[in-house]
Design a protein around this motif. Structure first.
Motif, PDB file in Angstrom:
ATOM      1  N   ALA A   1       0.810  -1.216   0.000  1.00  0.00           N
ATOM      2  CA  ALA A   1       0.000   0.000   0.000  1.00  0.00           C
ATOM      3  C   ALA A   1       0.841   1.262   0.000  1.00  0.00           C
ATOM      4  O   ALA A   1       0.433   2.282  -0.554  1.00  0.00           O
ATOM      5  CB  ALA A   1      -0.934  -0.001   1.209  1.00  0.00           C
ATOM      6  N   TYR A   2       2.040   1.213   0.625  1.00  0.00           N
ATOM      7  CA  TYR A   2       2.786   2.448   0.855  1.00  0.00           C
ATOM      8  C   TYR A   2       4.193   2.472   0.264  1.00  0.00           C
ATOM      9  O   TYR A   2       4.894   3.460   0.445  1.00  0.00           O
ATOM     10  CB  TYR A   2       2.867   2.729   2.354  1.00  0.00           C
ATOM     11  CG  TYR A   2       1.545   3.127   2.956  1.00  0.00           C
ATOM     12  CD1 TYR A   2       1.074   4.420   2.831  1.00  0.00           C
ATOM     13  CD2 TYR A   2       0.754   2.199   3.627  1.00  0.00           C
ATOM     14  CE1 TYR A   2      -0.148   4.804   3.370  1.00  0.00           C
ATOM     15  CE2 TYR A   2      -0.470   2.561   4.171  1.00  0.00           C
ATOM     16  CZ  TYR A   2      -0.920   3.861   4.035  1.00  0.00           C
ATOM     17  OH  TYR A   2      -2.126   4.221   4.562  1.00  0.00           O
ATOM     18  N   PHE A   3       4.594   1.420  -0.447  1.00  0.00           N
ATOM     19  CA  PHE A   3       5.936   1.411  -1.007  1.00  0.00           C
ATOM     20  C   PHE A   3       5.910   0.996  -2.475  1.00  0.00           C
ATOM     21  O   PHE A   3       5.093   0.170  -2.888  1.00  0.00           O
ATOM     22  CB  PHE A   3       6.860   0.482  -0.213  1.00  0.00           C
ATOM     23  CG  PHE A   3       7.237   1.023   1.138  1.00  0.00           C
ATOM     24  CD1 PHE A   3       8.400   1.753   1.302  1.00  0.00           C
ATOM     25  CD2 PHE A   3       6.407   0.833   2.223  1.00  0.00           C
ATOM     26  CE1 PHE A   3       8.741   2.267   2.534  1.00  0.00           C
ATOM     27  CE2 PHE A   3       6.729   1.351   3.474  1.00  0.00           C
ATOM     28  CZ  PHE A   3       7.912   2.064   3.628  1.00  0.00           C
ATOM     29  N   ASP A   4       6.811   1.594  -3.232  1.00  0.00           N
ATOM     30  CA  ASP A   4       6.944   1.304  -4.648  1.00  0.00           C
ATOM     31  C   ASP A   4       7.602  -0.066  -4.826  1.00  0.00           C
ATOM     32  O   ASP A   4       8.674  -0.322  -4.260  1.00  0.00           O
ATOM     33  CB  ASP A   4       7.781   2.390  -5.313  1.00  0.00           C
ATOM     34  CG  ASP A   4       8.070   2.094  -6.764  1.00  0.00           C
ATOM     35  OD1 ASP A   4       7.103   1.855  -7.510  1.00  0.00           O
ATOM     36  OD2 ASP A   4       9.252   2.083  -7.139  1.00  0.00           O
ATOM     37  N   ALA A   5       6.986  -0.939  -5.592  1.00  0.00           N
ATOM     38  CA  ALA A   5       7.485  -2.302  -5.724  1.00  0.00           C
ATOM     39  C   ALA A   5       8.845  -2.369  -6.401  1.00  0.00           C
ATOM     40  O   ALA A   5       9.679  -3.214  -6.073  1.00  0.00           O
ATOM     41  CB  ALA A   5       6.471  -3.151  -6.506  1.00  0.00           C
ATOM     42  N   LEU A   6       9.122  -1.473  -7.338  1.00  0.00           N
ATOM     43  CA  LEU A   6      10.377  -1.530  -8.088  1.00  0.00           C
ATOM     44  C   LEU A   6      11.552  -1.001  -7.273  1.00  0.00           C
ATOM     45  O   LEU A   6      12.585  -1.656  -7.151  1.00  0.00           O
ATOM     46  CB  LEU A   6      10.242  -0.726  -9.387  1.00  0.00           C
ATOM     47  CG  LEU A   6      11.523  -0.627 -10.233  1.00  0.00           C
ATOM     48  CD1 LEU A   6      11.944  -2.012 -10.719  1.00  0.00           C
ATOM     49  CD2 LEU A   6      11.316   0.320 -11.408  1.00  0.00           C
ATOM     50  N   THR A   7      11.411   0.183  -6.709  1.00  0.00           N
ATOM     51  CA  THR A   7      12.541   0.835  -6.037  1.00  0.00           C
ATOM     52  C   THR A   7      12.542   0.641  -4.524  1.00  0.00           C
ATOM     53  O   THR A   7      13.531   0.967  -3.861  1.00  0.00           O
ATOM     54  CB  THR A   7      12.526   2.345  -6.318  1.00  0.00           C
ATOM     55  OG1 THR A   7      11.324   2.903  -5.754  1.00  0.00           O
ATOM     56  CG2 THR A   7      12.560   2.614  -7.806  1.00  0.00           C
ATOM     57  N   GLU A   8      11.407   0.155  -3.960  1.00  0.00           N
ATOM     58  CA  GLU A   8      11.225   0.002  -2.514  1.00  0.00           C
ATOM     59  C   GLU A   8      11.226   1.345  -1.785  1.00  0.00           C
ATOM     60  O   GLU A   8      11.357   1.401  -0.563  1.00  0.00           O
ATOM     61  CB  GLU A   8      12.283  -0.932  -1.904  1.00  0.00           C
ATOM     62  CG  GLU A   8      12.214  -2.346  -2.455  1.00  0.00           C
ATOM     63  CD  GLU A   8      13.178  -3.291  -1.770  1.00  0.00           C
ATOM     64  OE1 GLU A   8      14.088  -2.798  -1.076  1.00  0.00           O
ATOM     65  OE2 GLU A   8      13.014  -4.505  -1.904  1.00  0.00           O
ATOM     66  N   LEU A   9      11.079   2.425  -2.537  1.00  0.00           N
ATOM     67  CA  LEU A   9      10.911   3.733  -1.917  1.00  0.00           C
ATOM     68  C   LEU A   9       9.439   3.930  -1.535  1.00  0.00           C
ATOM     69  O   LEU A   9       8.554   3.259  -2.077  1.00  0.00           O
ATOM     70  CB  LEU A   9      11.301   4.843  -2.902  1.00  0.00           C
ATOM     71  CG  LEU A   9      12.775   4.997  -3.261  1.00  0.00           C
ATOM     72  CD1 LEU A   9      12.928   6.085  -4.314  1.00  0.00           C
ATOM     73  CD2 LEU A   9      13.614   5.322  -2.035  1.00  0.00           C
ATOM     74  N   PRO A  10       9.152   4.834  -0.603  1.00  0.00           N
ATOM     75  CA  PRO A  10       7.755   5.194  -0.349  1.00  0.00           C
ATOM     76  C   PRO A  10       7.074   5.639  -1.644  1.00  0.00           C
ATOM     77  O   PRO A  10       7.700   6.274  -2.489  1.00  0.00           O
ATOM     78  CB  PRO A  10       7.876   6.356   0.649  1.00  0.00           C
ATOM     79  CG  PRO A  10       9.181   6.121   1.347  1.00  0.00           C
ATOM     80  CD  PRO A  10      10.087   5.537   0.300  1.00  0.00           C
ATOM     81  N   ASN A  11       5.792   5.272  -1.779  1.00  0.00           N
ATOM     82  CA  ASN A  11       5.075   5.629  -3.003  1.00  0.00           C
ATOM     83  C   ASN A  11       4.259   6.907  -2.802  1.00  0.00           C
ATOM     84  O   ASN A  11       4.416   7.608  -1.801  1.00  0.00           O
ATOM     85  CB  ASN A  11       4.187   4.467  -3.460  1.00  0.00           C
ATOM     86  CG  ASN A  11       3.135   4.105  -2.412  1.00  0.00           C
ATOM     87  OD1 ASN A  11       2.908   4.847  -1.453  1.00  0.00           O
ATOM     88  ND2 ASN A  11       2.490   2.972  -2.585  1.00  0.00           N
ATOM     89  N   ARG A  12       3.401   7.186  -3.750  1.00  0.00           N
ATOM     90  CA  ARG A  12       2.636   8.437  -3.703  1.00  0.00           C
ATOM     91  C   ARG A  12       1.766   8.515  -2.447  1.00  0.00           C
ATOM     92  O   ARG A  12       1.699   9.560  -1.790  1.00  0.00           O
ATOM     93  CB  ARG A  12       1.766   8.566  -4.955  1.00  0.00           C
ATOM     94  CG  ARG A  12       1.003   9.887  -5.029  1.00  0.00           C
ATOM     95  CD  ARG A  12       0.109   9.966  -6.252  1.00  0.00           C
ATOM     96  NE  ARG A  12      -0.493  11.281  -6.382  1.00  0.00           N
ATOM     97  CZ  ARG A  12       0.054  12.315  -6.999  1.00  0.00           C
ATOM     98  NH1 ARG A  12       1.238  12.164  -7.575  1.00  0.00           N
ATOM     99  NH2 ARG A  12      -0.553  13.474  -7.054  1.00  0.00           N
ATOM    100  N   ALA A  13       1.088   7.409  -2.109  1.00  0.00           N
ATOM    101  CA  ALA A  13       0.222   7.412  -0.930  1.00  0.00           C
ATOM    102  C   ALA A  13       1.018   7.709   0.333  1.00  0.00           C
ATOM    103  O   ALA A  13       0.589   8.477   1.197  1.00  0.00           O
ATOM    104  CB  ALA A  13      -0.498   6.065  -0.804  1.00  0.00           C
ATOM    105  N   SER A  14       2.194   7.093   0.436  1.00  0.00           N
ATOM    106  CA  SER A  14       3.040   7.329   1.611  1.00  0.00           C
ATOM    107  C   SER A  14       3.533   8.765   1.642  1.00  0.00           C
ATOM    108  O   SER A  14       3.556   9.418   2.698  1.00  0.00           O
ATOM    109  CB  SER A  14       4.232   6.365   1.601  1.00  0.00           C
ATOM    110  OG  SER A  14       5.025   6.537   2.750  1.00  0.00           O
ATOM    111  N   LEU A  15       3.934   9.294   0.478  1.00  0.00           N
ATOM    112  CA  LEU A  15       4.396  10.677   0.408  1.00  0.00           C
ATOM    113  C   LEU A  15       3.299  11.636   0.857  1.00  0.00           C
ATOM    114  O   LEU A  15       3.546  12.552   1.654  1.00  0.00           O
ATOM    115  CB  LEU A  15       4.829  11.021  -1.014  1.00  0.00           C
ATOM    116  CG  LEU A  15       5.090  12.518  -1.260  1.00  0.00           C
ATOM    117  CD1 LEU A  15       6.329  12.977  -0.512  1.00  0.00           C
ATOM    118  CD2 LEU A  15       5.203  12.806  -2.743  1.00  0.00           C
ATOM    119  N   LEU A  16       2.093  11.446   0.343  1.00  0.00           N
ATOM    120  CA  LEU A  16       0.992  12.339   0.702  1.00  0.00           C
ATOM    121  C   LEU A  16       0.737  12.310   2.200  1.00  0.00           C
ATOM    122  O   LEU A  16       0.470  13.345   2.830  1.00  0.00           O
ATOM    123  CB  LEU A  16      -0.278  11.955  -0.061  1.00  0.00           C
ATOM    124  CG  LEU A  16      -0.222  12.117  -1.585  1.00  0.00           C
ATOM    125  CD1 LEU A  16      -1.531  11.656  -2.218  1.00  0.00           C
ATOM    126  CD2 LEU A  16       0.076  13.556  -1.971  1.00  0.00           C
TER     127      LEU A  16
END
Length: 695
Positions: A264-279
């Motif tokens: 839900a909160y991390f980008d699968a490719l880079t393992e960085l936080p994703n848009r939802a986590s950033l927001l």
């Protein structure tokens, strides 16, 4: 028959007697807040003192009302949670009987759904008051649940295990004979602090429930959901207090929760936080900023010409680059800051609001943005080839008082496109005024580097005179002669130099040039007795090689260091007092003397002033400006002069522009002056002529 067999038969008989005489009731009730009964066995009268009929009829007793008020909410919460999760429930709570006495009830039940979808509860309620008063009954009650999936064990008040059921053997891997007498914390717990807190709570409050990270016999780690209940002792029988522990392995649930959270909160490719986590993080950062009134920054990054890599080497190579970019970005920011991937080749950096001044926050953002741009310029190793990429970065300052999540993202995105329009491989601030300011600062820094290369800096020398109007020395003052002939003063550029490493290089040039000038004075009979004061910046003074560099310049110029004076600011002195004193003592042994510049404007303190190897105090020009009209300034100047006299230090005043100011100083006991009353700063040649004219 063996002793063990006889003991086993006796335990079985004791258990049978307990089950037949244990007050309790079988029930079926509605799943409502009252537990409205649909069926209730006669055993309820032994438990509550009310006959079963009292729970039915026109004015029935609500069974839930008999539960002790302190236990009622938790009982209903635990029951409802078990119903939602579709699992059986086990409860222990206090009952207020018809006579007003308290009894402990143990209840095991489950939800039943009829063909119409209506939910009822059914189960068995038993009186465990005696069980809680005696350790033997606690052991026998636990043995009833030996086939349960959960781990059930008993420990004394020192956390030593006294009972261990089959469920515990299955969960943890140790047999009962291996654990009896051992402390639970030594056997199972990874987090001893959490265990100690749980034990303290259970002892003080009678019960504790929560999650503990534990380990099995084979060393693997599990997460256990545990409930600890203190079973009262019986002084009459000598039965001691014990703690009944029921633990459920929730490791798989924790893994699933973590997996769901990551999806839900991390980008699968880079393992960085994703848009939802950033927001989410940006929203919280803005809320925190609104409370603290501190400033942060948001940066929008887009890789330049990323599409070319995908088109020429395929998406696999593009994915490798994105992963490598993610790692490099993480290493380019502070630990407190956040790097996220929005999608494609777009990344965002959230610089947490930590600065109270907008300018300081903007400077921090500029540092991060410049570091990111520079980091991206190094080629990336992708499989069997190297690939160079750059990034365009848009920066916007954020404040919870004025910004929203949406406005911050839009502004950073707009600034990013401004960076692309400016030629890519750079960063731009969203605010036009701030962008202009930082552009000017960048140009100033570039100009300072050019000035060092092209020898555009020059030194001027302002005379210092005694009470008889004789020149006794000078202060070296830096000037920057622009290619167009314009002369810039330090106030125009020294702050930018101090915020970078340039001040160190400029300071080295100033000291070398000043020493060369002083050496020429010492070869002239007219000026050989003059001292020369050189300002030393805090950044320069704390450099590890400052002393060796000074020694090298002294040796190269052949100057007598006894005529060289370093002017230090009070801010420099108090920043690292011990190191400052040590460095000053080392330089003093070379013959160099020291003046405390701008005295009275900083952190003046007798405590440090007494310990510094100073030779001179310098009254700041800001006090001299109104010394004849402002009683406070006059009082401060007199105090500085008196202080210098008491400490055996020479006092010099700068900014002396009128005869009245000089006379005031003379009457107060200050006899060394510097200012426009005599001469402004002069070129080296003009200074020599001036000194000769007064010789």
């Amino acid at each position: 028959m063996s002793t063990n067999s006889r003991s086993h038969d006796a335990s079985a008989l004791s258990l049978d007697l307990l089950l037949r005489n244990l007050p309790g009731a079988v029930y079926r009730c509605l799943n409502d807040s009252h537990w409205t009964m649909e069926f209730l066995s006669a055993g309820v009268e032994k438990l509550t003192g009310y006959p079963a009929a009292a729970f039915f009829g026109e004015h029935p007793i609500a069974y839930a009302s008999l539960i002790h008020p302190d236990d009622r909410a938790q009982v209903l919460t635990d029951t409802n949670q078990a119903v939602r999760e579709g699992r059986p429930f086990q409860l222990s709570y206090r009952i207020i009987t018809a006579s007003g006495k308290l009894r402990w009830a143990w209840e095991q039940g489950s939800a039943v759904v009829d063909q119409d979808g209506n939910v009822s509860l059914e189960g068995f309620i038993a009186d465990i008051s005696a069980l809680r008063r005696a350790d033997l009954l606690a052991r026998e009650q636990a043995s009833l649940l030996d086939k349960a999936h959960d781990a059930i064990f008993v420990m004394d008040m020192h956390a030593r295990i006294t009972y261990w059921n089959k469920g515990a053997e299955r969960l943890y891997g140790w047999e009962e004979r291996q654990v009896l007498g051992q402390r639970m914390s030594d056997l199972l717990c990874d987090n001893h602090a959490a265990f100690s807190e749980a034990l303290r709570t259970a002892i003080e409050e009678g019960e504790w429930a929560g999650e503990l990270q534990q380990h099995r016999r084979d060393g693997t780690t599990i997460h256990a959901d545990s409930r600890w209940t203190v079973v009262a002792g019986d002084p009459d029988t000598g039965v001691q207090q014990k703690i009944l522990v029921i633990s459920t392995d929730i490791s798989e649930r924790k893994i699933n929760e973590e997996r769901i959270h990551k999806l839900a909160y991390f980008d699968a490719l880079t393992e960085l936080p994703n848009r939802a986590s950033l927001l989410d993080h940006l929203r919280r950062a803005l809320l925190g900023s609104a409370r603290s009134r501190k400033f942060g920054a948001l940066m929008f990054l887009d890789l330049d010409n990323f599409k070319i890599l995908n088109d020429t080497h395929g998406h696999a190579a593009g994915d490798m680059l994105l992963q490598a970019v993610a790692r490099r970005l993480e290493h380019s920011v502070r630990e407190a800051d956040m790097v996220a991937r929005l999608g494609g080749d777009e990344f965002v950096i959230l610089v947490q609001p930590e600065e109270e001044m907008l300018e300081a926050a903007a400077h921090q953002a500029e540092t991060v943005a410049a570091k990111v741009v520079a980091a991206m310029n190094a080629p990336f190793q992708l499989a069997d080839f190297m690939y160079a990429v750059s990034t365009s970065v848009g920066v916007t300052m954020i404040s919870g008082a004025t910004d929203t999540v949406e406005s911050a993202l839009k502004q950073a995105d707009t600034a990013m496109y401004q960076a692309k329009a400016a030629g890519r491989n750079t960063f731009r601030f969203f605010d036009p005024d701030m962008q202009a300011k930082w552009t000017a600062r960048s140009e100033l820094e570039t100009g300072l580097r050019r000035a060092l290369r092209n020898h555009e800096f020059i030194l001027y020398y302002q005379p210092q005179l005694d009470g008889d109007s004789r020149v006794i020395g000078a202060e070296a003052l830096l000037r920057w002669r622009q290619p167009n002939g314009e002369l810039l003063y330090p106030t125009d550029f020294i702050k930018a130099a101090e915020e970078t490493s340039l001040i160190v290089d400029i300071g080295r040039w100033v000291l070398g040039t000043a020493c060369a000038e002083l050496a020429s004075w010492q070869g002239n009979p007219v000026t050989r007795h003059l001292s020369l004061s050189v300002n030393v910046s805090a950044r320069q003074f704390v450099e590890p090689d400052f002393v060796p560099m000074t020694q090298e310049i002294l040796a190269a110029t052949g100057v007598d260091p006894h005529y060289l004076k370093f002017e230090l600011t009070e801010t420099l002195v108090v920043t690292d007092f011990a190191h400052t004193v040590e460095t000053m003592e080392t330089l003093r042994r070379l013959g160099i003397t020291f003046s405390l510049d701008d005295f009275g404007t900083g952190y003046s303190s007798l405590a440090y002033l007494r310990k510094l190897p100073l030779d001179q105090l310098k009254i700041d020009y800001s006090f001299m400006r109104d010394v004849l009209t402002d009683r406070n300034d006059a009082s401060i100047v007199r105090s500085i002069i008196a202080l210098g006299d008491s400490l055996g230090l020479q006092v010099i005043a700068e900014g002396v522009e009128t005869a009245g100011q000089r006379d005031f100083l003379s009457e107060a006991g200050c006899f060394v002056y510097q200012g426009y009353l005599y001469e402004p700063a002069l070129s080296g040649e003009r200074f020599t002529e001036y000194a000769a004219s007064l010789h």
